[in-house]
Enzyme design. Structure first.
Site, mmCIF file in Angstrom:
data_model
loop_
_atom_site.group_PDB
_atom_site.id
_atom_site.type_symbol
_atom_site.label_atom_id
_atom_site.label_comp_id
_atom_site.label_asym_id
_atom_site.label_seq_id
_atom_site.Cartn_x
_atom_site.Cartn_y
_atom_site.Cartn_z
ATOM 1 N N HIS A 92 -4.540 1.524 -3.617
ATOM 2 C CA HIS A 92 -4.899 1.097 -2.266
ATOM 3 C C HIS A 92 -6.117 1.887 -1.786
ATOM 4 C CE1 HIS A 92 -0.687 -0.436 -1.403
ATOM 5 N NE2 HIS A 92 -0.387 0.497 -2.301
ATOM 6 N N GLU A 94 -2.900 5.865 -2.607
ATOM 7 C CA GLU A 94 -3.948 5.537 -1.650
ATOM 8 C C GLU A 94 -5.165 6.412 -1.926
ATOM 9 O OE1 GLU A 94 -3.837 3.395 1.011
ATOM 10 O OE2 GLU A 94 -1.682 2.957 1.223
ATOM 11 N N HIS A 137 -3.786 -3.479 -4.664
ATOM 12 C CA HIS A 137 -2.964 -4.106 -3.630
ATOM 13 C C HIS A 137 -3.356 -5.577 -3.460
ATOM 14 C CE1 HIS A 137 -0.974 -3.449 0.590
ATOM 15 N NE2 HIS A 137 -0.249 -4.193 -0.208
ATOM 16 N N ASP A 180 -7.635 -4.431 -0.359
ATOM 17 C CA ASP A 180 -7.864 -3.116 -0.963
ATOM 18 C C ASP A 180 -7.367 -3.082 -2.412
ATOM 19 O OD1 ASP A 180 -5.202 -3.238 0.262
ATOM 20 O OD2 ASP A 180 -5.002 -1.124 -0.215
HETATM 21 ZN ZN LIG Z 1 -2.998 -1.315 0.459
#
Ligand SMILES: [Zn+2]
Length: 179
Positions: free
Chosen positions: A35, A117, A153, A163
């Site tokens: 992400h 992330e 994602h 993303d």
């Molecule tokens: Zn995401």
């Protein structure tokens, strides 16, 4: 870097998020989901993404945070621009990063995935220090789950998520397997 029995990585700062629960099958990890996040959007260096994952973000601070009110989300890891890595949820537990999603016909990707992330946004390149840390983290994950696949994602929630965006270096992390 390596993972302990609970899936907590060495070399990471721990910030335990309440936004997690048990996986249906605790050791069934098939996927790593990549992400990007930045709060405020497009701004780096703020602690707000971390606060969001910890449930401590004051969403009244900014108008563009209103949509985040009451949102209970998390990821297993956040890699900052300088490569500093924060772990919010042990890999043995289910973090809440995918939302409605499917991969290879399997629904609810949170059940069987690890969420990473990268501090970033769709329209800026990532930092080399983030890629190097991501490589080390993936190597640690693959020591434990050698066959884990990698997806963005946007690939498991197409039309809903964009993303990690067009700048993510897929050839580096997912080289095409020879035919
Ligand atoms: Zn995401």
């Amino acid at each position: 870097m390596h993972l302990d029995a609970q899936g907590v990585a060495s070399d990471c700062r721990l910030a335990a998020s309440p936004h997690c629960d048990a996986r249906p099958l605790p050791d069934d990890i098939r996927l790593v989901v990549i992400h990007n996040i930045s709060l405020p959007a497009g701004t780096f260096g703020s602690a707000d993404a971390e606060r969001l994952f910890l449930g401590t973000l004051d969403t009244s601070l900014r108008k563009d945070y209103a949509a985040l009110e009451g949102l209970r989300v998390s990821a297993h890891f956040l890699i900052r621009r300088d490569g500093e890595t924060v772990q919010f949820v042990p890999c043995s537990l289910r973090a809440w990063h995918c939302g409605p999603s499917s991969w290879c016909g399997w629904q609810r990707c949170n059940d069987f995935s690890i969420g990473i992330e990268l501090e970033g946004c769709d329209d800026q390149p990532f930092d080399e220090r983030q890629y190097r840390k991501l490589e080390r983290l993936l190597a640690a994950i693959r020591e434990r789950w050698p066959n884990v696949a990698l997806a963005g994602h946007s690939e498991i929630a197409p039309g809903r998520k964009t993303d990690p965006g067009p700048h993510f270096d897929w050839p580096r992390f997912r080289p095409r397997t020879p035919a």
